[in-house]
Design a protein around this motif. Structure first.
Motif: not given
Length: 186
Positions: A27-30, A51-54, A56-63
């Motif tokens: 959440r804080l990152i987003a 899930d928390a970043a998403l 909160a409206g964040g952009r998430v890149i998984g590798i």
């Protein structure tokens, strides 16, 4: 700073506070409008973080390496899921895409990622800051050992200082943002 790579456990740990911490971090990152770069998993702290970043409206890149994708642990709801061949390629790509690194509680994989990113800085391969979140004393013994490597002459003071250690995610994120801005190319 535009992006931060977070290393953390693919397990939730034995205490619910760890999952809460991962959610707070996401959440804080987003909220700071940073792109989250992480290992691409949907399980454990990794899944809670993403899930928390998403949410909160964040952009998430998984590798994620192909071998883990095949075990059905990949998070399919990310902004961007990148599939690589090996764990080494995963770490390299996370390093390329990130402006800083943050390690939450985790196991051997988390430690591997932490030490590789930190050693890249020591070798001069990048100038990206690294942070270790010593949540509720989880990394106390590791921090003591790292200080021992310094006092015994196996690490230089500037290299030891390159790993910032904090106990709360918000202030540590802010330290990493400030450090990233001071090392950014002018």
């Amino acid at each position: 700073m535009r992006s931060i790579c977070v290393f953390c456990g693919s397990s939730p740990g034995n205490r619910p506070e760890y999952v809460g911490l991962a959610r707070d971090a996401g959440r804080l990152i987003a909220e700071r409008q940073l792109t989250l770069i992480y290992g691409g998993g949907k399980v454990g702290l990794m899944g809670a973080l993403a899930d928390a970043a998403l949410a909160a409206g964040g952009r998430v890149i998984g590798i994620i390496p192909q071998m883990l994708l095949e075990r059905e642990v990949a998070h399919r709801g990310l902004t961007d899921l990148r599939i690589v061949s090996t764990l080494s390629e995963r770490k390299f790509m996370m390093g390329v895409l990130s402006d800083a690194f943050l390690s939450l509680p985790g196991g051997i994989g988390t430690l591997d990622e932490l030490f590789e990113a930190w050693s890249w800085a020591q070798l001069g391969l990048h100038k990206k800051p690294s942070g270790l979140l010593n949540f509720q004393g989880y990394y106390d013994h590791l921090v003591q050992f790292l200080d021992l490597t310094l006092s015994e002459g196996f690490q230089r003071p500037e290299h030891r200082a390159a790993l910032q250690v904090g106990t709360e995610v918000g202030p540590l994120l802010d330290q990493l943002i400030a450090a990233s801005q001071s090392t950014a190319p002018k």
